[in-house]
Design a protein around this motif. Structure first.
Motif, PDB file in Angstrom:
ATOM      1  N   HIS A  61      13.933 -10.402  -2.772  1.00 50.90           N
ATOM      2  CA  HIS A  61      14.844  -9.612  -3.609  1.00 50.90           C
ATOM      3  C   HIS A  61      14.269  -9.603  -5.022  1.00 50.90           C
ATOM      4  O   HIS A  61      13.359 -10.389  -5.344  1.00 50.90           O
ATOM      5  N   MET A  62      14.770  -8.728  -5.856  1.00 52.19           N
ATOM      6  CA  MET A  62      14.456  -8.766  -7.292  1.00 52.19           C
ATOM      7  C   MET A  62      15.701  -8.316  -8.036  1.00 52.19           C
ATOM      8  O   MET A  62      16.226  -7.223  -7.760  1.00 52.19           O
ATOM      9  N   LEU A  75      10.047  -3.337  -5.848  1.00 52.37           N
ATOM     10  CA  LEU A  75       9.019  -4.380  -5.752  1.00 52.37           C
ATOM     11  C   LEU A  75       7.592  -3.803  -5.822  1.00 52.37           C
ATOM     12  O   LEU A  75       6.633  -4.550  -5.672  1.00 52.37           O
ATOM     13  N   LYS A  76       7.484  -2.499  -6.075  1.00 54.83           N
ATOM     14  CA  LYS A  76       6.150  -1.886  -6.160  1.00 54.83           C
ATOM     15  C   LYS A  76       5.262  -2.614  -7.179  1.00 54.83           C
ATOM     16  O   LYS A  76       4.069  -2.826  -6.935  1.00 54.83           O
ATOM     17  N   VAL A  77       5.861  -3.027  -8.319  1.00 58.53           N
ATOM     18  CA  VAL A  77       5.049  -3.745  -9.332  1.00 58.53           C
ATOM     19  C   VAL A  77       4.492  -5.045  -8.762  1.00 58.53           C
ATOM     20  O   VAL A  77       3.389  -5.486  -9.117  1.00 58.53           O
ATOM     21  N   VAL A  78       5.283  -5.667  -7.884  1.00 57.23           N
ATOM     22  CA  VAL A  78       4.827  -6.919  -7.268  1.00 57.23           C
ATOM     23  C   VAL A  78       3.681  -6.634  -6.297  1.00 57.23           C
ATOM     24  O   VAL A  78       2.680  -7.362  -6.270  1.00 57.23           O
ATOM     25  N   ALA A  79       3.821  -5.562  -5.522  1.00 55.62           N
ATOM     26  CA  ALA A  79       2.755  -5.197  -4.576  1.00 55.62           C
ATOM     27  C   ALA A  79       1.436  -4.975  -5.338  1.00 55.62           C
ATOM     28  O   ALA A  79       0.371  -5.440  -4.912  1.00 55.62           O
ATOM     29  N   ASP A  80       1.527  -4.294  -6.485  1.00 56.37           N
ATOM     30  CA  ASP A  80       0.315  -4.021  -7.267  1.00 56.37           C
ATOM     31  C   ASP A  80      -0.333  -5.321  -7.759  1.00 56.37           C
ATOM     32  O   ASP A  80      -1.546  -5.509  -7.648  1.00 56.37           O
ATOM     33  N   ARG A  81       0.508  -6.205  -8.309  1.00 55.55           N
ATOM     34  CA  ARG A  81      -0.047  -7.472  -8.836  1.00 55.55           C
ATOM     35  C   ARG A  81      -0.587  -8.347  -7.705  1.00 55.55           C
ATOM     36  O   ARG A  81      -1.663  -8.950  -7.821  1.00 55.55           O
ATOM     37  N   ASP A 110      -4.546  -7.086  12.223  1.00 55.29           N
ATOM     38  CA  ASP A 110      -4.633  -8.518  11.908  1.00 55.29           C
ATOM     39  C   ASP A 110      -5.172  -8.708  10.488  1.00 55.29           C
ATOM     40  O   ASP A 110      -6.179  -8.091  10.115  1.00 55.29           O
ATOM     41  N   GLY A 111      -4.497  -9.538   9.701  1.00 56.28           N
ATOM     42  CA  GLY A 111      -4.940  -9.818   8.329  1.00 56.28           C
ATOM     43  C   GLY A 111      -4.396  -8.850   7.297  1.00 56.28           C
ATOM     44  O   GLY A 111      -4.597  -9.043   6.099  1.00 56.28           O
ATOM     45  N   ASP A 112      -3.706  -7.795   7.744  1.00 52.62           N
ATOM     46  CA  ASP A 112      -3.104  -6.852   6.789  1.00 52.62           C
ATOM     47  C   ASP A 112      -1.869  -7.472   6.133  1.00 52.62           C
ATOM     48  O   ASP A 112      -1.203  -8.338   6.714  1.00 52.62           O
ATOM     49  N   VAL A 113      -1.569  -6.988   4.935  1.00 54.46           N
ATOM     50  CA  VAL A 113      -0.384  -7.480   4.207  1.00 54.46           C
ATOM     51  C   VAL A 113       0.451  -6.285   3.780  1.00 54.46           C
ATOM     52  O   VAL A 113      -0.087  -5.318   3.209  1.00 54.46           O
ATOM     53  N   MET A 114       1.740  -6.335   4.067  1.00 49.45           N
ATOM     54  CA  MET A 114       2.636  -5.298   3.535  1.00 49.45           C
ATOM     55  C   MET A 114       3.839  -5.955   2.876  1.00 49.45           C
ATOM     56  O   MET A 114       4.146  -7.120   3.118  1.00 49.45           O
ATOM     57  N   LEU A 115       4.488  -5.183   2.002  1.00 50.43           N
ATOM     58  CA  LEU A 115       5.664  -5.701   1.293  1.00 50.43           C
ATOM     59  C   LEU A 115       6.821  -4.724   1.484  1.00 50.43           C
ATOM     60  O   LEU A 115       6.657  -3.507   1.270  1.00 50.43           O
ATOM     61  N   LEU A 116       7.953  -5.260   1.881  1.00 49.07           N
ATOM     62  CA  LEU A 116       9.149  -4.426   2.041  1.00 49.07           C
ATOM     63  C   LEU A 116       9.788  -4.195   0.674  1.00 49.07           C
ATOM     64  O   LEU A 116       9.554  -4.956  -0.268  1.00 49.07           O
ATOM     65  N   GLU A 117      10.631  -3.187   0.577  1.00 52.57           N
ATOM     66  CA  GLU A 117      11.356  -2.967  -0.685  1.00 52.57           C
ATOM     67  C   GLU A 117      12.393  -4.071  -0.898  1.00 52.57           C
ATOM     68  O   GLU A 117      12.701  -4.858   0.011  1.00 52.57           O
ATOM     69  N   ASN A 118      12.902  -4.131  -2.098  1.00 47.16           N
ATOM     70  CA  ASN A 118      13.902  -5.107  -2.549  1.00 47.16           C
ATOM     71  C   ASN A 118      15.036  -5.257  -1.519  1.00 47.16           C
ATOM     72  O   ASN A 118      15.798  -4.315  -1.292  1.00 47.16           O
ATOM     73  N   THR A 119      15.127  -6.437  -0.925  1.00 47.66           N
ATOM     74  CA  THR A 119      16.119  -6.631   0.152  1.00 47.66           C
ATOM     75  C   THR A 119      17.549  -6.376  -0.317  1.00 47.66           C
ATOM     76  O   THR A 119      18.405  -5.994   0.466  1.00 47.66           O
ATOM     77  N   ARG A 120      17.783  -6.577  -1.622  1.00 50.50           N
ATOM     78  CA  ARG A 120      19.157  -6.377  -2.119  1.00 50.50           C
ATOM     79  C   ARG A 120      19.477  -4.906  -2.416  1.00 50.50           C
ATOM     80  O   ARG A 120      20.564  -4.608  -2.902  1.00 50.50           O
TER      81      ARG A 120
END
Ligand code: AMP
Length: 399
Positions: A61-62, A75-81, A110-120
């Motif tokens: 969450h953020m 959370l896009k800023v987090v994905a970028d950083r 395998d080895g890929d990383v993804m980030l979901l949007e803000n859970t809240r």
């Protein structure tokens, strides 16, 4: 509560989709991250999963969007950083557990990383809605909780999802649980707890629970004056919680009955008014706590109390500290808090600092490297000290 939980090293993650709850609740200003500490702290778990060939689906969450899609809390800023820190692409989902997230999760290699949007962004998150938990779980094979700061919350992404997936801890949660769990369940003695902060009423259960475990309980900060008042001292205009005087008497009696030494400050910094603004220059006197004038208030512990508390910390084998000793935001009234931070840094004991103000004080003073463990969770570490079961930890598989 069982503190012996399985971690990512106790489960086969290669080739599996791993949903990892992180604490990416980073501070931002005008769309920029002002401290990436929490992202950096999450790297060991993420890198372990990547190196093992897991398909990594991160979530967090953020802020408090309260179920609304607020773009400034994306959370896009987090994905970028995170992408810069990992040196690889972090795929950003356009939603939390919707069509886009599900499609991207299904396409991970395998080895890929993804980030979901803000859970809240989803109302069901803080209600621990089983529908959201199921949606989150449907994208993965394994759940990893690496967010200690929200472990005291029973939310979909912190606990609910574990109803549908095998669940283990990441490195951050594992460290919190093993160090604090050991300190509470099987501490090396003498075990000293130092509590401070504004109000007794915020720490009622912490005091009660710690009295079952410690050899010495030290009370400083604003809450000390209610204890002093309960002992019959005049505390002038100091912060006193009149409704908690009986409670303080009860706790002092409990300490005596259990043979726990309870230390209150013997002296205090006093001034005629609370500093305003809080960091304003202020003239203070130091007096014994038996001699606080009617028109003055205690705003920090005094030099004798600093020395006594520091000596107790240095003689201990385990020290837990939560809460400042005075109005530490003020450069004149931070002496007690600095003295305690210094004492912990100098001590050979296992030293544990609960989150929040005391953790920030250790970091600002540059003592963090000399403390065994600084908890990343303010509220969560307090609930830990209260002896409560934390939903985000209780849901993990026992070893
Ligand atoms: P807490 O949030 O309970 O950890 O309390 C932290 C706050 O307690 C800080 O903002 C301090 O300024 C405040 N505080 C500490 N000592 C005193 C005191 N003697 N009188 C009033 N406030 C205090």
């Amino acid at each position: 509560m069982n503190y012996n939980k399985k971690s990512i090293e106790d489960i086969e993650v290669a080739g599996k989709r791993v949903l990892c709850r992180c604490d990416f609740n980073v501070p931002t200003k005008e769309g920029r991250i002002t401290s990436d500490k929490r992202i950096v702290a999450a790297l060991p778990t993420i890198e372990y999963l990547v190196n093992k060939g897991a398909k990594v689906i991160l979530c967090s969450h953020m802020g408090k969007p309260k179920g609304e899609w607020k773009p400034e809390l994306s959370l896009k800023v987090v994905a970028d950083r995170l992408s810069e820190l990992l040196g690889k692409e972090v795929i950003m989902a356009a939603d939390v557990a919707g069509e886009d997230a599900k499609a991207k999760a299904a396409a991970l290699k395998d080895g890929d990383v993804m980030l979901l949007e803000n859970t809240r962004y989803i109302k069901g998150e803080t209600k621990n809605d089983p529908e959201l938990s199921k949606d989150l779980a449907s994208m993965a094979d394994i759940f990893v909780n690496d967010a200690f700061g929200t472990a005291h919350r029973a939310h979909s992404s912190t606990a609910g999802v574990a109803d549908y997936l095998p669940a283990v801890s990441g490195y951050l949660v594992q460290k919190e649980v093993s160090i604090m769990g050991k300190a509470l369940a099987n501490p090396e003695r003498p075990f000293v707890a130092i509590l401070g902060g504004a109000k007794v009423s915020d720490k009622l259960n912490v005091i009660n629970n710690l009295l079952e475990k410690v050899d010495t309980l030290i009370i400083g900060g604003g809450m000390a004056y209610t204890f002093l008042a309960a002992q019959g001292y005049t505390v002038g205009k100091s912060l006193v919680d009149n409704e908690k005087l009986d409670y303080c008497k009860e706790m002092m009696a409990k300490a005596q009955a259990k043979g726990v030494k309870m230390l209150l400050p013997v002296d205090t910094a006093i001034a005629s008014a609370f500093p305003s603004p809080i960091d304003a220059e202020i003239a203070v006197d130091y007096v014994d706590c038996t001699a606080i004038p009617e028109d003055q208030m205690g705003l920090d512990i005094g030099p004798k109390a600093c020395a006594e508390f520091a000596a107790a910390a240095k003689a201990a084998k385990t020290v837990v500290w939560n809460g400042p000793m005075g109005v530490f935001e003020n450069p004149v009234l931070n002496k007690g808090t600095i003295a305690v931070a210094q004492a912990l840094a100098d001590s050979d004991a296992v030293t544990i600092v609960g989150g929040g103000d005391s953790a920030a004080a250790c970091e600002q003073l540059g003592f963090a490297g000399s403390i065994t463990h600084i908890s990343t969770g303010g509220g969560a570490s307090l609930e830990f000290l209260e002896g409560l079961e934390l939903p985000g930890i209780a849901c993990l598989e026992d070893k």
